[in-house]
Design a protein around this motif. Structure first.
Motif, PDB file in Angstrom:
ATOM      1  N   VAL A  75       0.831  -1.198  -0.151  1.00 34.04           N
ATOM      2  CA  VAL A  75      -0.068   0.054   0.232  1.00 34.04           C
ATOM      3  C   VAL A  75       0.874   1.289   0.075  1.00 34.04           C
ATOM      4  O   VAL A  75       2.085   1.414   0.424  1.00 34.04           O
ATOM      5  N   LYS A  76       0.219   2.375  -0.369  1.00 32.31           N
ATOM      6  CA  LYS A  76       0.840   3.764  -0.183  1.00 32.31           C
ATOM      7  C   LYS A  76      -0.021   4.610   0.715  1.00 32.31           C
ATOM      8  O   LYS A  76      -0.839   5.185   0.171  1.00 32.31           O
ATOM      9  N   ALA A  77       0.203   4.514   1.824  1.00 29.78           N
ATOM     10  CA  ALA A  77      -0.431   5.171   2.545  1.00 29.78           C
ATOM     11  C   ALA A  77      -0.339   6.636   2.510  1.00 29.78           C
ATOM     12  O   ALA A  77       0.576   7.276   1.909  1.00 29.78           O
ATOM     13  N   SER A  78      -1.475   7.398   2.684  1.00 31.26           N
ATOM     14  CA  SER A  78      -1.562   9.001   2.725  1.00 31.26           C
ATOM     15  C   SER A  78      -0.905   9.546   3.997  1.00 31.26           C
ATOM     16  O   SER A  78      -2.156   9.930   4.681  1.00 31.26           O
ATOM     17  N   PHE A  79       0.120  10.089   4.190  1.00 30.19           N
ATOM     18  CA  PHE A  79       0.713  11.017   5.431  1.00 30.19           C
ATOM     19  C   PHE A  79       1.674  11.748   4.915  1.00 30.19           C
ATOM     20  O   PHE A  79       2.421  11.503   4.069  1.00 30.19           O
TER      21      PHE A  79
ATOM     22  N   PHE B 209      -4.878   1.061  -5.817  1.00 25.88           N
ATOM     23  CA  PHE B 209      -5.591  -0.185  -5.720  1.00 25.88           C
ATOM     24  C   PHE B 209      -6.021  -0.808  -7.127  1.00 25.88           C
ATOM     25  O   PHE B 209      -6.719  -2.018  -7.447  1.00 25.88           O
ATOM     26  N   SER B 210      -5.725  -0.129  -8.087  1.00 30.76           N
ATOM     27  CA  SER B 210      -6.106  -0.487  -9.596  1.00 30.76           C
ATOM     28  C   SER B 210      -4.970  -1.627  -9.812  1.00 30.76           C
ATOM     29  O   SER B 210      -3.871  -1.492  -9.495  1.00 30.76           O
ATOM     30  N   LYS B 211      -5.456  -2.612 -10.642  1.00 34.13           N
ATOM     31  CA  LYS B 211      -4.678  -3.632 -11.179  1.00 34.13           C
ATOM     32  C   LYS B 211      -3.617  -3.027 -12.114  1.00 34.13           C
ATOM     33  O   LYS B 211      -2.623  -3.718 -12.338  1.00 34.13           O
ATOM     34  N   GLU B 212      -3.880  -2.070 -12.910  1.00 30.99           N
ATOM     35  CA  GLU B 212      -2.871  -1.455 -14.038  1.00 30.99           C
ATOM     36  C   GLU B 212      -2.554  -0.060 -13.741  1.00 30.99           C
ATOM     37  O   GLU B 212      -3.411   0.674 -12.925  1.00 30.99           O
ATOM     38  N   ARG B 213      -1.466   0.192 -13.925  1.00 30.30           N
ATOM     39  CA  ARG B 213      -0.834   1.514 -13.563  1.00 30.30           C
ATOM     40  C   ARG B 213      -1.696   2.472 -14.591  1.00 30.30           C
ATOM     41  O   ARG B 213      -1.958   2.452 -15.622  1.00 30.30           O
ATOM     42  N   VAL B 214      -1.910   3.490 -13.705  1.00 29.89           N
ATOM     43  CA  VAL B 214      -2.658   4.670 -14.324  1.00 29.89           C
ATOM     44  C   VAL B 214      -1.904   5.888 -14.297  1.00 29.89           C
ATOM     45  O   VAL B 214      -1.569   6.507 -13.272  1.00 29.89           O
ATOM     46  N   ASN B 215      -1.586   6.482 -15.640  1.00 27.88           N
ATOM     47  CA  ASN B 215      -1.021   7.885 -15.517  1.00 27.88           C
ATOM     48  C   ASN B 215      -1.981   8.964 -15.371  1.00 27.88           C
ATOM     49  O   ASN B 215      -2.727   9.013 -16.494  1.00 27.88           O
ATOM     50  N   VAL B 216      -1.870   9.609 -14.425  1.00 26.65           N
ATOM     51  CA  VAL B 216      -3.030  10.932 -14.569  1.00 26.65           C
ATOM     52  C   VAL B 216      -2.032  12.231 -14.384  1.00 26.65           C
ATOM     53  O   VAL B 216      -1.332  12.550 -13.439  1.00 26.65           O
TER      54      VAL B 216
ATOM     55  N   CYS C 244       0.459  -4.014   4.434  1.00 27.11           N
ATOM     56  CA  CYS C 244      -0.657  -3.861   5.563  1.00 27.11           C
ATOM     57  C   CYS C 244      -1.782  -4.887   5.451  1.00 27.11           C
ATOM     58  O   CYS C 244      -2.265  -5.075   4.439  1.00 27.11           O
ATOM     59  N   ALA C 245      -2.017  -5.688   6.302  1.00 26.49           N
ATOM     60  CA  ALA C 245      -3.020  -6.493   6.232  1.00 26.49           C
ATOM     61  C   ALA C 245      -4.500  -5.753   6.221  1.00 26.49           C
ATOM     62  O   ALA C 245      -4.576  -4.985   6.999  1.00 26.49           O
ATOM     63  N   ASN C 246      -5.402  -6.211   5.177  1.00 26.25           N
ATOM     64  CA  ASN C 246      -6.910  -5.637   5.372  1.00 26.25           C
ATOM     65  C   ASN C 246      -6.809  -4.225   4.999  1.00 26.25           C
ATOM     66  O   ASN C 246      -7.754  -3.585   5.595  1.00 26.25           O
ATOM     67  N   TYR C 247      -5.864  -3.787   4.382  1.00 27.59           N
ATOM     68  CA  TYR C 247      -5.600  -2.107   4.307  1.00 27.59           C
ATOM     69  C   TYR C 247      -7.081  -1.668   3.126  1.00 27.59           C
ATOM     70  O   TYR C 247      -7.912  -0.753   3.726  1.00 27.59           O
ATOM     71  N   LEU C 248      -7.336  -2.452   2.165  1.00 33.41           N
ATOM     72  CA  LEU C 248      -8.467  -2.096   1.436  1.00 33.41           C
ATOM     73  C   LEU C 248      -9.743  -2.184   2.162  1.00 33.41           C
ATOM     74  O   LEU C 248     -10.525  -1.306   2.163  1.00 33.41           O
ATOM     75  N   LYS C 249      -9.799  -3.212   3.075  1.00 31.42           N
ATOM     76  CA  LYS C 249     -11.294  -3.071   3.930  1.00 31.42           C
ATOM     77  C   LYS C 249     -11.167  -2.079   4.658  1.00 31.42           C
ATOM     78  O   LYS C 249     -12.226  -1.495   4.855  1.00 31.42           O
ATOM     79  N   LYS C 250     -10.146  -1.646   5.162  1.00 27.50           N
ATOM     80  CA  LYS C 250     -10.138  -0.536   6.043  1.00 27.50           C
ATOM     81  C   LYS C 250     -10.608   0.622   5.319  1.00 27.50           C
ATOM     82  O   LYS C 250     -11.186   1.571   6.176  1.00 27.50           O
ATOM     83  N   CYS C 251     -10.195   0.893   4.017  1.00 29.84           N
ATOM     84  CA  CYS C 251     -10.508   2.213   3.429  1.00 29.84           C
ATOM     85  C   CYS C 251     -12.197   2.194   3.308  1.00 29.84           C
ATOM     86  O   CYS C 251     -12.752   3.433   3.187  1.00 29.84           O
ATOM     87  N   PHE C 252     -12.858   1.108   3.499  1.00 29.05           N
ATOM     88  CA  PHE C 252     -14.314   1.274   3.023  1.00 29.05           C
ATOM     89  C   PHE C 252     -15.079   1.053   4.288  1.00 29.05           C
ATOM     90  O   PHE C 252     -16.271   1.356   4.340  1.00 29.05           O
ATOM     91  N   GLU C 253     -14.526   0.886   5.612  1.00 26.03           N
ATOM     92  CA  GLU C 253     -15.181   0.899   6.941  1.00 26.03           C
ATOM     93  C   GLU C 253     -15.682   2.060   7.264  1.00 26.03           C
ATOM     94  O   GLU C 253     -14.902   3.143   7.043  1.00 26.03           O
ATOM     95  N   PHE C 254     -16.695   2.339   7.661  1.00 27.16           N
ATOM     96  CA  PHE C 254     -17.174   3.661   8.140  1.00 27.16           C
ATOM     97  C   PHE C 254     -17.228   4.568   7.230  1.00 27.16           C
ATOM     98  O   PHE C 254     -17.337   5.777   7.578  1.00 27.16           O
ATOM     99  N   GLU C 255     -17.378   4.065   5.761  1.00 26.01           N
ATOM    100  CA  GLU C 255     -17.569   5.206   4.769  1.00 26.01           C
ATOM    101  C   GLU C 255     -16.503   6.255   4.735  1.00 26.01           C
ATOM    102  O   GLU C 255     -16.753   7.520   4.706  1.00 26.01           O
ATOM    103  N   LYS C 256     -15.361   5.717   4.982  1.00 24.87           N
ATOM    104  CA  LYS C 256     -14.052   6.674   5.135  1.00 24.87           C
ATOM    105  C   LYS C 256     -13.910   7.358   3.810  1.00 24.87           C
ATOM    106  O   LYS C 256     -13.545   8.502   3.644  1.00 24.87           O
ATOM    107  N   ILE C 257     -13.997   6.610   2.448  1.00 29.17           N
ATOM    108  CA  ILE C 257     -13.983   7.285   1.148  1.00 29.17           C
ATOM    109  C   ILE C 257     -15.136   7.817   0.852  1.00 29.17           C
ATOM    110  O   ILE C 257     -16.114   6.907   0.695  1.00 29.17           O
ATOM    111  N   ILE C 258     -15.211   8.873   0.569  1.00 31.91           N
ATOM    112  CA  ILE C 258     -16.605   9.646   0.039  1.00 31.91           C
ATOM    113  C   ILE C 258     -16.366   9.887  -1.453  1.00 31.91           C
ATOM    114  O   ILE C 258     -15.416  10.641  -1.471  1.00 31.91           O
ATOM    115  N   ILE C 259     -17.362   9.282  -2.177  1.00 32.05           N
ATOM    116  CA  ILE C 259     -17.200   9.506  -3.761  1.00 32.05           C
ATOM    117  C   ILE C 259     -17.824  10.804  -3.902  1.00 32.05           C
ATOM    118  O   ILE C 259     -18.969  11.035  -3.851  1.00 32.05           O
TER     119      ILE C 259
END
Length: 371
Positions: free
Chosen positions: A4-8, A344-351, A315-330
């Motif tokens: 993962v690449k945590a955001s800190f 979390f994307s399977k392919e590298r995306v250049n933005v 990190c174990a279960n990091y993706l699950k943590k991202c969606f717990e308690f609606e932490k990611i708001i679209i």
């Protein structure tokens, strides 16, 4: 165990761990300094997200500070059970909501420095939990710098002294928090503009804008790579580390002897532009982390061999943590959060930074791919 690449944006090294607040999953996390496995210690479960810019430790409590607010999120590590230990410390004085601050901790106080040298400094006393205003700049003679830019550039704290340069000038400032004295200095070299400075406990080091020159005690340091510029200088126990502005060469200069070690940061070609590094020192290594979201992984500097290697957090279960308690708001307006979903994307995306609309579309496309 997921990579993962945590955001800190800040790190504390304590108890053989690196402690962070992950802004993406809104959680205090600790990173094992040997395996770089990250553990989610406690999640902040309030509806309003908290964007931490700095993290401080005082009497077993973490104090999290944003860039443009005097609100402080406190995490008490001694509290267990249903009470996660988080609480917000609201400001007790009036302030401008949109004003950004630069924050440092000295002894039992957190100082909020303004962006301009003639602004007010606000101090949060950790023992009394009160905000007060401190006039550090009473001794400044405005006539000396009245025709110059008063913006503070690259401020840093070391052993009770906050040092910084004034934007687009040849002036640099030392603020001693022990006696509230402020000294404005002028570079002895003519026709230059200072970029950054740092205090190493005894002397001031300076970098120049649009050049590779680094000076200390009136002496220009030789043997630095000339093909790149340098931005911030960070004081370490036995020397200073100088971050590249554009390029991949990291420089360490020993105190006293001015012995130079040049290190190659293992960057990809598209990562060399404005990598914006910060660091955290341990007895055996220097941990480099970037505020640029396009940098994949982090960097570890061996203080004995001066070798630099890229490392990745697990990190174990990091993706699950991202969606717990609606932490990611679209939300289409929250494109800065959406771009973090790239990890979390399977392919590298250049933005590319081509506007909010493009960023939001990219984020939503990634969201659709992983949901």
């Amino acid at each position: 165990m997921d990579f993962v690449k945590a955001s800190f944006l800040d790190v504390i090294c304590e108890d053989e761990y690196l402690w962070i607040f992950d802004n993406l999953i809104q959680a205090i996390c600790r990173i094992d300094i040997d395996s770089f496995e990250m553990e989610v210690v406690s999640c902040y479960r309030k509806e309003e997200r908290f964007a931490a810019r700095r993290i401080f430790l005082f009497q077993d409590k973490f104090y999290l500070v944003t860039e443009n607010s005097l609100k402080i999120l406190v995490f008490d590590r001694k509290k267990q059970g249903e009470d996660s230990g988080f609480y917000l410390q609201e400001p007790s004085i009036l302030y401008e909501m949109s004003r950004p601050y630069m924050t440092f901790m000295h002894e039992s106080c957190i100082y909020f420095f303004p962006r301009y040298i003639d602004g007010e400094v606000i101090c949060f006393e950790l023992l009394t939990k009160k905000y007060i205003k401190k006039k550090l700049y009473e001794c400044i003679r405005r006539t000396k710098i009245s025709n110059n830019d008063l913006r503070i550039r690259y401020p840093g704290y070391y052993k009770g002294v906050v040092s910084f340069t004034l934007h687009n000038t040849k002036y640099y400032v030392e603020c001693n928090l022990n006696d509230d004295k402020v000294i404005i200095n002028e570079s002895e070299f003519n026709n230059i503009i200072l970029n950054s400075c740092c205090y190493d406990g005894k002397e001031i080091w300076l970098t120049e804008l649009d050049s590779s020159n680094v000076t200390c005690m009136g002496r220009r340091i030789e043997r630095l790579p000339k093909e790149q510029g340098y931005s911030r200088i960070y004081p370490l126990e036995d020397g200073v580390i100088i971050f590249p502005d554009n390029g991949n060469k990291l420089v360490y200069v020993e105190k006293g002897t001015f012995k130079v070690a040049v290190m190659q940061i293992p960057l990809l070609e598209n990562e060399k532009q404005h990598i914006r590094l910060d660091c955290c020192e341990n007895s055996n290594f220097v941990f480099l982390f970037s505020r640029n979201e396009h940098i994949d992984g982090f960097f570890l500097v061996n203080k004995r061999t001066f070798e630099v290697k890229r490392v990745h957090l697990k990190c174990a279960n990091y993706l699950k943590k991202c969606f717990e308690f609606e932490k990611i708001i679209i939300n289409e307006d929250e494109f800065k959060d959406l771009i973090k979903l790239i990890q979390f994307s399977k392919e590298r995306v250049n933005v590319l930074y081509t506007g909010e609309g493009v960023m939001a579309d990219a984020g939503k496309a990634i969201w659709g791919a992983i949901r």
